[in-house]
Design a protein around this motif. Sequence first.
Motif, PDB file in Angstrom:
ATOM      1  N   SER A 180     -12.719  10.090  23.137  1.00  8.54           N
ATOM      2  CA  SER A 180     -12.919  11.202  21.988  1.00  8.54           C
ATOM      3  C   SER A 180     -12.708  10.508  20.594  1.00  8.54           C
ATOM      4  O   SER A 180     -12.409   9.265  20.379  1.00  8.54           O
ATOM      5  CB  SER A 180     -11.592  12.024  22.026  1.00  8.54           C
ATOM      6  OG  SER A 180     -10.878  11.631  22.538  1.00  8.54           O
ATOM      7  N   VAL A 181     -13.057  10.899  19.651  1.00  7.82           N
ATOM      8  CA  VAL A 181     -12.389  10.025  17.473  1.00  7.82           C
ATOM      9  C   VAL A 181     -11.315  10.806  17.110  1.00  7.82           C
ATOM     10  O   VAL A 181     -11.495  12.277  17.401  1.00  7.82           O
ATOM     11  CB  VAL A 181     -13.500  10.292  17.253  1.00  7.82           C
ATOM     12  CG1 VAL A 181     -13.440   9.972  15.140  1.00  7.82           C
ATOM     13  CG2 VAL A 181     -14.799   9.847  17.448  1.00  7.82           C
ATOM     14  N   ALA A 199     -15.368   9.383   8.995  1.00  7.45           N
ATOM     15  CA  ALA A 199     -14.768   8.086   9.840  1.00  7.45           C
ATOM     16  C   ALA A 199     -13.870   9.168  10.670  1.00  7.45           C
ATOM     17  O   ALA A 199     -12.705   9.931   9.803  1.00  7.45           O
ATOM     18  CB  ALA A 199     -14.244   7.651  10.098  1.00  7.45           C
ATOM     19  N   GLY A 200     -13.975   9.780  11.868  1.00 13.10           N
ATOM     20  CA  GLY A 200     -12.667  10.372  12.736  1.00 13.10           C
ATOM     21  C   GLY A 200     -13.034  12.418  11.972  1.00 13.10           C
ATOM     22  O   GLY A 200     -11.667  12.830  12.860  1.00 13.10           O
ATOM     23  N   SER A 245     -13.717  15.338  14.066  1.00  9.02           N
ATOM     24  CA  SER A 245     -14.426  15.597  15.945  1.00  9.02           C
ATOM     25  C   SER A 245     -14.487  16.625  15.288  1.00  9.02           C
ATOM     26  O   SER A 245     -13.271  17.750  15.503  1.00  9.02           O
ATOM     27  CB  SER A 245     -13.401  14.866  16.420  1.00  9.02           C
ATOM     28  OG  SER A 245     -13.210  15.364  17.700  1.00  9.02           O
ATOM     29  N   GLN A 258     -18.766  13.348  16.796  1.00 12.49           N
ATOM     30  CA  GLN A 258     -17.753  12.335  16.718  1.00 12.49           C
ATOM     31  C   GLN A 258     -18.271  11.106  15.813  1.00 12.49           C
ATOM     32  O   GLN A 258     -18.986  11.147  16.161  1.00 12.49           O
ATOM     33  CB  GLN A 258     -18.006  12.598  18.701  1.00 12.49           C
ATOM     34  CG  GLN A 258     -17.102  13.285  19.375  1.00 12.49           C
ATOM     35  CD  GLN A 258     -16.212  14.001  19.490  1.00 12.49           C
ATOM     36  OE1 GLN A 258     -15.187  13.394  18.801  1.00 12.49           O
ATOM     37  NE2 GLN A 258     -16.248  14.981  20.353  1.00 12.49           N
ATOM     38  N   THR A 265     -17.319   8.766  14.054  1.00  7.30           N
ATOM     39  CA  THR A 265     -16.656   7.477  14.690  1.00  7.30           C
ATOM     40  C   THR A 265     -16.653   6.462  13.344  1.00  7.30           C
ATOM     41  O   THR A 265     -15.964   5.531  12.943  1.00  7.30           O
ATOM     42  CB  THR A 265     -17.235   6.289  14.924  1.00  7.30           C
ATOM     43  OG1 THR A 265     -18.755   6.511  15.255  1.00  7.30           O
ATOM     44  CG2 THR A 265     -16.871   6.466  16.744  1.00  7.30           C
TER      45      THR A 265
END
Lengths: 522, 656
Positions: B587-588, B623-624, B626, B631, B633
């Motif tokens: 998971s992110v 990024a992040g 989720s 997801q 990254t």
Amino acid sequence: MTDVDSDGDGIPDGIEGPGDRDGDGIANALDYDPTGTFYCEDTGQLRSGGRIAVTGPLGTQSGVGSSNHITIVRDGSDGRFQFYVTQAGTYTLALTYPAGAQPSTSRLNSGALDLTTLLPADPGVIGAGEFGAKGKLGDFSAGANPFYLTFVVEAGDPHFINNNIPLMGCPSSAGVVASKSADRSTAVFGETVNFTLNFENTSALTYMAAHVVDLLPDGLVYTPGSATVDGVAQEPVVTGKRLDFTAVDMAPTDHITIHLSARVAAGAAGALTNLTWLEDATGALVSNRASATVRVEPEAVFDCSDVIGKVFDDLNHNGYPDARVGLPPLTDDDVFTGGKYGNPAPKAVPRDYEPGLAGVRLATVNGLLITTDAFGRFHVPCAALPKTGGSNFILKVDPRSLPLGYQLTTENPRVMRLTAGKVAKMNFGAALAHVMDINLTAKAFVQGTDHPGDAFLQAVRELVDRIKVAPTVLRLSYLIGQGEDVDLANARLKAAETAIRDAWRWVGSYELGIARDVRRVK
Amino acid sequence: MSDRRNTTLIGLLTGVSFFTLPSLATAQDTGFSISDGTRLIAGDARLAELAQVQVARTPADLHVTVDGLGVSPRLDLEVVAANDQRVVLQSRINYPAWVVRGEVRLLDQATGRLISTAAIASNASIALDLPAGDLAAVYRVYDSAGRFDETAPIALDRVHAAPEEQGIDAAARRRIPVSGGAVTVSGTGLAPGAVVETLGETLRADSAGAFVLQRILPPGDHAVPVQVAGQGVLTQPIVTIPKAEWFTVGIVDLTFGETLKGFDKGATFTNGRLAYYTKGKTAGGWLITSSADTGETEIRDLLRDFDRKDPQGVLSRLDPDMAYPVYGDDSTLENDAPTNGKFYLRAEQDGSKLVWGNFKGELTGAEYLRNERTLYGLQGVYRSPAQTSGGEARLAATLYAAQPDNLPGREFFLGTGGSVYFLKRQDISIGSETLTIERRDPVTGRVIEQRRLVAGRDYRINYIQGVVTLSAPLSGFGSGGVVQPEAGSTPETRLAAQYEYTPTAGEVDGYAYGGRVETWLTDQLRLGVTGMVDQTDIADQTGMGADLHYDFGKNSFVELEAAKTRGPGFGSSSSDDGGLIVSTDPSVSGTGQGYRFKTSVDLADLGLTAKGSASAYAERRSAGFSTLDYQTTADETLWGLALDAKVSDRVGYKLA
């Protein structure tokens, strides 16, 4: 005599002298001795995060600082506290415990201490000191560590050190790491669960005469003869749920692996957690407490009670599903009505004298709705998990799912006491009970209207009088002749029903069922 | 009890006779007769005989059942026959009384574009000539207020048909408020294949001479004639469906005891249990279902911890198929009041509802923030009576607050060309699964299209073993091979499975909250706001988002969505070989934003004569970010353009 205090513990080197009180190889004058520490009673580790406050005759000093003749040098937040007072009086120590830790319930404070009683020793040593600077007491047993929260101070009293406060609920940082695993996560009654216990000494110390303790939860019973220690069979001492294995010396990097089996006993349910740890010769905990959890599922055969039954057309109103006498047994594949192997199915022979009613709905108090199959049969798998003495189970037929005109001939709802592991049978009978056929033609009504004639109304009054006690269903049919208006027929039928219900209203003792239909006469 | 009834019956028979009623017996031509089946009680004897003959002439054993509480609407479209050019479709609906018109909508399976519609009457069949392409059909029915129900897309390349009353409910969207009573007519003992007319339908008895037909009818009086070809009308009962009715079952169970012998001699116990289940409807159109069960416990503890979870939880986890007993019947079981607690309540009216108990989260509509988990707690859904011309509620709101009992599992399977897929977990919570076919851009991971599968028709699932069997093989690529039929990369097809499973050890802590409000400002413009919080052991996963949808033509729309997430993220796992080898995607965690723009324009909607469509999308995710589907990254920016135009019969442009 000199006033130099090399270790900063408030006691001049000259008083402390060159000795080594706690045997850690550091001279007393260089070995920091706090007034006291917060320590974990299970492990002896110093615990940070606590706070002290000191209350004297003039007031309270909390936190590092000076007031009211009280000076706190260290407030306990790193596990060690140090304070001194400059005026005679009675001083009380108030403690704020580190987060997550609780005051010890097995080690209680010894009340008030008159420091004068410590003389001639100076410094007066109350408990054990920290071994070196390792953050751990040299001896953390209860006997070596009395502690006080009230101090009576007079002029000329000695310094005092090592007033150590015991704590419970510390995360273990013991030298031995215990781990535990079970070979399955769920189990049922009677099943054997195999546990593996691992101990590894990660410290540099040797634990003399340490022994492994395994504490089984309620519902798990040790299987005698199943335990092995490092592959060698060994029988633990079983005291109730506690298993004690033979003591061994555990040197640094030593491993112990223990396998043992336990059975799930009757009545166990839910999550069962098995604990294990290592104790030293004095009974002190020298490892963390490792646990393994097994969830015990109800076992269908022993814990459940199933309910089966049938909703049947009770033609003779006796409340029992009667079979026709002299029929061949019902183990005949030919009654499968869908046809097999490409052949048309043979005509189904009605087997039951009182056939089942399909599509009838039954309900439990938990909202489980059961619909009967084409033969009126039903089952409630694992209807309940009855207690030891049995439990009651209630099932009710929804009468509106019965065919029109049908009434139940058996009790509804029905309650039975179920026994764990046994099947119960609940049959429900329903029948076109006591049907009164009322046939109507146009002549029974005032011509051209839907008003029933007087003769019919008179007959209705007499009928109502006769059926007012015995439950009866009326089947009201209008025989429609050639050329008659269907709408008028329906209106007349409804008017006839209204007339019957009006007559019934204050006379009848039960809810009268009336089915209406219109039939064409050829 | 039954014995008592028998004696009263005999008393009735002996006490009432022809001769004790002289006043009526003489009135021969009264126009009525009252008899108990064997004996005339009053009225015209000839009439009773005539009626007897009428009854005797009906060889069939007919039953009519009127059930105001067992209403379960069914809507399905069956493919009776199919080849490449032509398909015969059969409508199956058991509530035609609410429907004013129905239509079959042919969709392009790849783009979801509406190609054509054809009217179809309820329970009728039509033959359709199919245009070229990979097509699916949706069956949609409208009520008089313009609300519509529709099925999930149905593939047209394979025949699936079931006899009347054995079909399934394939409805994917239900807005028509169906209330009333289910009238079931069944009969046995007819000639095999006999033609029966009842409830406005004509059907044939099966090879054993039996038939069954169910229709949902509105409250009121209805004549239900049953006519068999060659035998005339067998019966014409008039049934009354009440506006309000209730069914209740309850128990107050008290046990008092004293131990007479043994270790704890003299000990007494007082146990009790209060439990009920009730279902009913009010004249105002509310359908209420409720149950409560304190469980069997000490009387003083009966009403304690009424909201606590799990008194019957162990029972619901038991699978009867796992146990030894074989019951040998085909009865069906349904839990009408599923709850992990002691109490259950569901009150529904016209699409709005309030539920305390187990429910399926219904946060749909936005693409980034969705929640379809099965939860225990409180759920409220409101749909305003005011509607758009498209049958959508002007204002719709969904809120839930729940205490999850299970853990969510989310898996993706690349189509293997086979139809069996193995989930990573076994012991799946029954009914918790949501299966979707996703078409994804293999390069960017963008979800192009999602299609929800219908249990029973599209797949079967074994909850204990965690095996999904699709009814048709799923290929990972639109069409395999070297030749790319579409410009750009061919989308990959994945099976997305979301389900709940009970962790074997330990308990699930934390709460989940969420809600969505959406409103149609005009008939074309929809605004929506979504928020959700999932508390987990580590931290809260929160998501907030807003979205806009604007329709400007039958196949043209613009969508905008912005969402922000914060927290440890959602894990998922994926498999390329049907679940034999599973890789877990971490998971992110962190905070991230996602923005999405998507438009599709049908050239016809722009007034152009050329046929075709243009579409474009742009997405930016930091990024992040989720969500259940994404997801992220590293920061991602995606955009794409597609044009598919046919300027003449012979010339077409395709750009992507």
